[in-house]
Design a protein around this motif. Structure first.
Motif, short mmCIF file in Angstrom:
data_model
loop_
_atom_site.label_atom_id
_atom_site.label_comp_id
_atom_site.label_asym_id
_atom_site.label_seq_id
_atom_site.Cartn_x
_atom_site.Cartn_y
_atom_site.Cartn_z
N PRO A 11 0.83 -1.21 0.00
CA PRO A 11 0.00 0.00 0.00
C PRO A 11 0.86 1.26 0.00
CG PRO A 11 -0.08 -1.07 2.13
CD PRO A 11 0.70 -1.96 1.23
N ASN A 12 0.29 2.34 -0.49
CA ASN A 12 0.99 3.61 -0.54
C ASN A 12 0.69 4.39 0.75
OD1 ASN A 12 2.17 6.02 -1.12
ND2 ASN A 12 0.98 6.44 -2.95
N PHE A 13 1.69 4.55 1.59
CA PHE A 13 1.52 5.22 2.87
C PHE A 13 2.03 6.66 2.85
CE2 PHE A 13 1.67 0.75 4.38
CZ PHE A 13 0.42 0.72 4.97
N THR A 14 2.20 7.25 1.68
CA THR A 14 2.74 8.60 1.58
C THR A 14 1.84 9.62 2.27
OG1 THR A 14 3.77 8.01 -0.52
CG2 THR A 14 3.55 10.36 -0.02
N GLN A 15 0.54 9.56 2.02
CA GLN A 15 -0.39 10.51 2.62
C GLN A 15 -0.41 10.36 4.14
OE1 GLN A 15 -1.85 12.85 0.81
NE2 GLN A 15 -2.77 13.78 2.60
N ALA A 16 -0.41 9.14 4.63
CA ALA A 16 -0.39 8.92 6.08
C ALA A 16 0.89 9.45 6.69
CB ALA A 16 -0.53 7.43 6.38
N CYS A 17 2.00 9.30 6.00
CA CYS A 17 3.28 9.81 6.49
C CYS A 17 3.26 11.34 6.58
CB CYS A 17 4.41 9.35 5.57
SG CYS A 17 6.03 9.94 6.07
N ILE A 18 2.70 11.99 5.58
CA ILE A 18 2.62 13.46 5.58
C ILE A 18 1.73 13.95 6.71
CG2 ILE A 18 1.78 15.45 4.27
CD1 ILE A 18 2.70 13.92 1.73
N VAL A 19 0.59 13.30 6.91
CA VAL A 19 -0.32 13.69 7.98
C VAL A 19 0.33 13.50 9.34
CG1 VAL A 19 -2.49 13.09 9.13
CG2 VAL A 19 -2.41 13.31 6.64
N MET A 20 0.98 12.36 9.56
CA MET A 20 1.61 12.12 10.85
C MET A 20 2.79 13.06 11.09
SD MET A 20 -0.24 10.20 12.48
CE MET A 20 0.81 10.21 13.90
N PHE A 21 3.50 13.46 10.04
CA PHE A 21 4.55 14.46 10.20
C PHE A 21 3.96 15.76 10.73
CE2 PHE A 21 6.99 18.06 8.53
CZ PHE A 21 8.22 17.80 9.12
N GLY A 22 2.81 16.17 10.18
CA GLY A 22 2.15 17.38 10.65
C GLY A 22 1.68 17.27 12.09
N VAL A 23 1.11 16.11 12.45
CA VAL A 23 0.65 15.90 13.82
C VAL A 23 1.82 15.93 14.79
CG1 VAL A 23 -0.38 14.18 15.37
CG2 VAL A 23 -1.42 14.63 13.15
N ASN A 24 2.88 15.24 14.46
CA ASN A 24 4.05 15.22 15.33
C ASN A 24 4.70 16.60 15.43
OD1 ASN A 24 3.94 12.52 16.11
ND2 ASN A 24 5.00 11.87 14.26
N LEU A 25 4.77 17.31 14.33
CA LEU A 25 5.34 18.66 14.36
C LEU A 25 4.51 19.57 15.26
CD1 LEU A 25 7.50 20.57 13.24
CD2 LEU A 25 5.94 21.07 11.36
N ALA A 26 3.19 19.43 15.19
CA ALA A 26 2.31 20.28 16.01
C ALA A 26 2.54 20.04 17.50
CB ALA A 26 0.86 20.02 15.64
N TRP A 27 2.58 18.78 17.93
CA TRP A 27 2.73 18.56 19.37
C TRP A 27 4.14 18.90 19.85
CZ3 TRP A 27 6.09 15.50 21.96
CH2 TRP A 27 6.61 14.37 21.34
#
Length: 60
Positions: A11-27
């Motif tokens: 599966p292509n997890f690129t979108q999930a990786c980008i979203v989790m980068f944003g979540v981690n950056l925020a916290w």
């Protein structure tokens, strides 16, 4: 031996990786803000921006 043709594609997890980068950056930025203040958050954001810009320049 395994038959490589019968295995489904990964599966292509690129979108999930980008979203989790944003979540981690925020916290992380919120934690830095709580501990050291808004100036530290601004400097950290600037450093992250510079790193992303350098990565983009190296890829292009």
């Amino acid at each position: 031996m395994r038959d490589d043709q019968s295995r489904p594609p990964a599966p292509n997890f690129t979108q999930a990786c980008i979203v989790m980068f944003g979540v981690n950056l925020a916290w992380v930025l919120m934690l830095i803000w709580v501990i050291w203040g808004i100036l530290a958050v601004a400097v950290t954001g600037w450093v992250v921006n510079q790193a992303i810009t350098r990565i983009d320049a190296a890829r292009n």
